[in-house]
Scaffold this motif. Structure first.
Motif, PDB file in Angstrom:
ATOM      1  N   VAL A 141      -4.856  33.639  75.293  1.00  0.00           N
ATOM      2  CA  VAL A 141      -5.766  32.613  75.786  1.00  0.00           C
ATOM      3  C   VAL A 141      -6.443  31.909  74.604  1.00  0.00           C
ATOM      4  N   ALA A 142      -6.819  32.695  73.591  1.00  0.00           N
ATOM      5  CA  ALA A 142      -7.596  32.130  72.487  1.00  0.00           C
ATOM      6  C   ALA A 142      -6.731  31.348  71.503  1.00  0.00           C
ATOM      7  N   VAL A 143      -5.591  31.910  71.076  1.00  0.00           N
ATOM      8  CA  VAL A 143      -4.825  31.262  70.006  1.00  0.00           C
ATOM      9  C   VAL A 143      -3.397  30.910  70.424  1.00  0.00           C
ATOM     10  N   GLY A 144      -3.044  31.134  71.678  1.00  0.00           N
ATOM     11  CA  GLY A 144      -1.724  30.737  72.144  1.00  0.00           C
ATOM     12  C   GLY A 144      -0.666  31.798  71.913  1.00  0.00           C
ATOM     13  N   LEU A 145       0.578  31.490  72.357  1.00  0.00           N
ATOM     14  CA  LEU A 145       1.677  32.434  72.219  1.00  0.00           C
ATOM     15  C   LEU A 145       2.109  32.549  70.764  1.00  0.00           C
ATOM     16  N   GLY A 146       2.885  33.607  70.481  1.00  0.00           N
ATOM     17  CA  GLY A 146       3.469  33.717  69.153  1.00  0.00           C
ATOM     18  C   GLY A 146       3.026  34.953  68.390  1.00  0.00           C
ATOM     19  N   PRO A 147       3.658  35.168  67.236  1.00  0.00           N
ATOM     20  CA  PRO A 147       3.400  36.394  66.475  1.00  0.00           C
ATOM     21  C   PRO A 147       1.947  36.534  66.023  1.00  0.00           C
ATOM     22  N   PHE A 148       1.249  35.432  65.797  1.00  0.00           N
ATOM     23  CA  PHE A 148      -0.139  35.517  65.348  1.00  0.00           C
ATOM     24  C   PHE A 148      -0.976  36.337  66.344  1.00  0.00           C
ATOM     25  N   LEU A 222       4.546  44.123  73.008  1.00  0.00           N
ATOM     26  CA  LEU A 222       3.739  42.902  73.019  1.00  0.00           C
ATOM     27  C   LEU A 222       4.605  41.658  73.162  1.00  0.00           C
ATOM     28  N   GLY A 223       5.830  41.722  72.628  1.00  0.00           N
ATOM     29  CA  GLY A 223       6.729  40.591  72.769  1.00  0.00           C
ATOM     30  C   GLY A 223       6.943  40.210  74.224  1.00  0.00           C
ATOM     31  N   ALA A 224       6.910  41.196  75.102  1.00  0.00           N
ATOM     32  CA  ALA A 224       7.179  40.955  76.515  1.00  0.00           C
ATOM     33  C   ALA A 224       6.161  40.022  77.153  1.00  0.00           C
ATOM     34  N   VAL A 225       4.908  40.032  76.630  1.00  0.00           N
ATOM     35  CA  VAL A 225       3.923  39.119  77.201  1.00  0.00           C
ATOM     36  C   VAL A 225       3.838  37.829  76.378  1.00  0.00           C
ATOM     37  N   GLY A 226       4.716  37.690  75.393  1.00  0.00           N
ATOM     38  CA  GLY A 226       4.776  36.434  74.658  1.00  0.00           C
ATOM     39  C   GLY A 226       4.058  36.441  73.323  1.00  0.00           C
ATOM     40  N   ALA A 227       3.819  37.643  72.796  1.00  0.00           N
ATOM     41  CA  ALA A 227       3.141  37.706  71.508  1.00  0.00           C
ATOM     42  C   ALA A 227       4.136  37.865  70.363  1.00  0.00           C
ATOM     43  N   GLY A 228       5.278  37.257  70.502  1.00  0.00           N
ATOM     44  CA  GLY A 228       6.258  37.232  69.429  1.00  0.00           C
ATOM     45  C   GLY A 228       7.100  38.491  69.349  1.00  0.00           C
ATOM     46  N   GLY A 229       8.341  38.338  68.840  1.00  0.00           N
ATOM     47  CA  GLY A 229       9.143  39.512  68.562  1.00  0.00           C
ATOM     48  C   GLY A 229      10.195  39.826  69.603  1.00  0.00           C
ATOM     49  N   ILE A 230      10.772  41.024  69.460  1.00  0.00           N
ATOM     50  CA  ILE A 230      11.970  41.387  70.188  1.00  0.00           C
ATOM     51  C   ILE A 230      11.705  41.678  71.660  1.00  0.00           C
TER      52      ILE A 230
END
Lengths: 275, 255
Positions: A141-148, A222-230
């Motif tokens: 919510v705060a910084v968007g999807l992705g590895p960050f 975490l990747g599964a919810v869209g936070a980057g990765g496999i």
């Protein structure tokens, strides 16, 4: 003979068995409630044995769809695996830094002030109370999807745990060594760096390795919810019913987590030898 | 010259234990004072009140005209660095080298920043080495402290305290965890070095014979009170009984 018999008589007259300690009633009630609740839940949630059997069949059918694994997307998958690994590394290291800085003022035996210790410990348990997955959702919510987002979530999770375990390691050290350096007139930072850190260093390192292992697992999820990765690759393939692709991703995840554990076990053995 | 004055020192721990009930004495420069008394009499608390590892509840400790009890952090550090201390459990940093352990004695003279980053200079290292050589450990300086035997560790403890260039030495049961031979060695080092350097020493012991052998003056403590203060030859069997069992003559007669 007579002496013995009077002795026996006396014993029988006087000897009362000690009162048997009462069984823990609370424990018995708790057990009863647990059993009742188990059956109630089976009934309430319609636990369906027939579906268990048919489901097993469906699952086996899906399994056949999984082989042979589809490795056509390997470049994609390996890149995502690397990203997960990077997320885990960065998140763990940031968590270690925060944990390291906060643990010393949080330890009761060396804290500059008890209130400071209390505040830091409270803050750390707040971080721990919220699971890493929820942190990831908050950061999305705060910084968007992705590895960050993944890095932030893992940092927070790792910091919450490491503050706690680092603090415990510090609190376990022999107060005598702190006293000895206090007695020389050394300042707080000198005492921490000259007495406390050398004493807790190996304990800290094993906690870091343990945390990295856990974070490796976390970062794939975490990747599964869209936070980057496999994890994202896995969800993606499953949703598209491409089970053969999903199987390949699963194999990569397994190999990655397994090799991290292998290496970290080696490291721990080494450290034990150093002592 | 009076080096240390202890006046009406009282200590009550938070759990209600009264360890000291108003102790008075003075320490002159160069004295070797042994404090004897049964365990739990308050010997350790007394020693720790002098450099404020324990905060006294009441009373005053005056070291070189400065009140230890009322000192702020800065002044306290300056007072502490002039008071060396050795411990029953040696209290070395086991994972640090022997040399580093002795260098710790200089931390009170350095800024906290320098101390934090191990910025000891060459002359400090040389002094530390000389001190280790003096206590017979010149060959062991790069070993880890926990590789040494108990007696050797206590000698490192003495060297660490000497590195402070102290005016006063506090020794809290320095030989209680050592075998008889090492005990002799340690007491000889402690006594000789203190005498040669003119360092006054306050030493807790529970062996009366050792106390009599080294002390220039003996203080007897029983249940937080000073019950004897005098020369070793004044310490009679009666007084020893009084210190250790509180058997006063009239009490014995009443039995």
């Amino acid at each position: 003979m007579r002496i013995e018999s009077t002795y026996k008589q006396n014993i029988q007259d006087r000897l009362e068995m000690p009162i048997k300690p009462k069984k823990n009633i609370f424990l018995q009630i708790a057990l009863l409630v647990a059993v009742l609740f188990f059956f109630f839940s089976l009934y309430q949630l319609n636990f369906d044995y027939a579906r268990l059997i048919s489901g097993t069949g469906a699952f086996l059918e899906t399994l056949t769809l999984m082989v042979p694994p589809d490795i056509s997307q390997w470049q994609h998958v390996l890149a995502a695996a690397l990203e997960s690994f990077q997320v885990a590394v960065l998140g763990t290291i940031f968590g270690i830094i925060i944990g390291f800085v906060l643990a010393f003022p949080a330890a009761d035996n060396i804290t500059p002030h008890p209130t400071v210790a209390w505040l830091i410990k409270g803050f750390a348990s707040l971080l721990r109370a919220i699971p890493t997955l929820i942190w990831a959702l908050i950061f999305i919510v705060a910084v968007g999807l992705g590895p960050f987002t993944g890095i932030l979530a893992i940092t927070v999770g790792a910091a919450g745990m490491l503050v706690k375990v680092f603090t415990q390691s510090i609190e376990e050290i022999d107060y005598g060594v702190i006293e000895a350096l206090k007695a020389t007139g050394a300042g707080w930072f000198s005492i921490v760096s000259q007495a406390v850190i050398p004493t807790v260093l190996t304990a800290f390192l094993s906690w870091c390795i343990l945390r990295f292992e856990a974070d490796m697992g976390e970062s794939t999820i975490l990747g599964a919810v869209g936070a980057g990765g496999i994890g994202w690759e896995l969800t993606h393939a499953m949703r598209a019913y491409k089970f053969d692709q999903a199987f390949f991703v699963a194999v990569v995840i397994f190999l990655m987590v397994f090799s991290v554990e292998l290496v970290s076990n080696r490291l721990k053995m080494r450290m034990k030898n150093i002592g | 010259m009076t080096l240390l004055q202890v006046k009406g020192l009282e200590k009550k721990y938070p759990d209600g234990t009264v360890a000291l009930k108003g102790i008075d004495f003075e320490v002159n420069e160069g004295e070797f004072i042994v404090i004897i008394g049964p365990s739990g009499a308050g010997k350790s608390t007394l020693l720790r009140s002098v450099n404020r590892l324990v905060d006294a509840t009441n009373g005053a400790v005056i070291f070189k005209d400065r009140d230890v009890v009322k000192a702020g952090t800065r002044v306290l550090r300056k007072i502490r660095r002039e008071i060396g201390m050795i411990f029953q459990g040696f209290n070395l940093i086991e994972r640090a080298s022997v040399l580093n352990n002795v260098l710790h004695g200089r931390l009170g003279y350095m800024s906290d920043f320098k101390g934090m980053f191990y910025l000891f200079n060459q002359s400090q290292k040389k002094t530390a080495y000389e001190l280790l050589h003096r206590v017979g450990l010149g060959e062991q300086i790069y070993k880890r402290a926990d590789e040494l035997s108990g007696g050797q560790q206590q000698r490192v403890g003495i060297a660490r305290a000497l590195a402070q260039k102290p005016a006063l030495m506090l020794a809290d049961e320095p030989i209680a965890s050592l075998d008889p031979v090492s005990s002799n060695v340690i007491m000889d080092y402690l006594y000789n070095i203190c005498r040669e350097e003119g360092i006054a020493c306050l030493c807790n012991l529970h062996q009366v014979d050792v106390a009599k052998k080294y002390a220039t003056r003996i203080i007897g403590i029983h249940a937080g009170e000073k019950v004897f203060d005098g020369k070793p030859e004044e310490l009679t069997e009666d007084i020893i009984n009084q210190i250790y069992h509180n058997k006063k003559k009239e009490l014995v007669a009443n039995e």
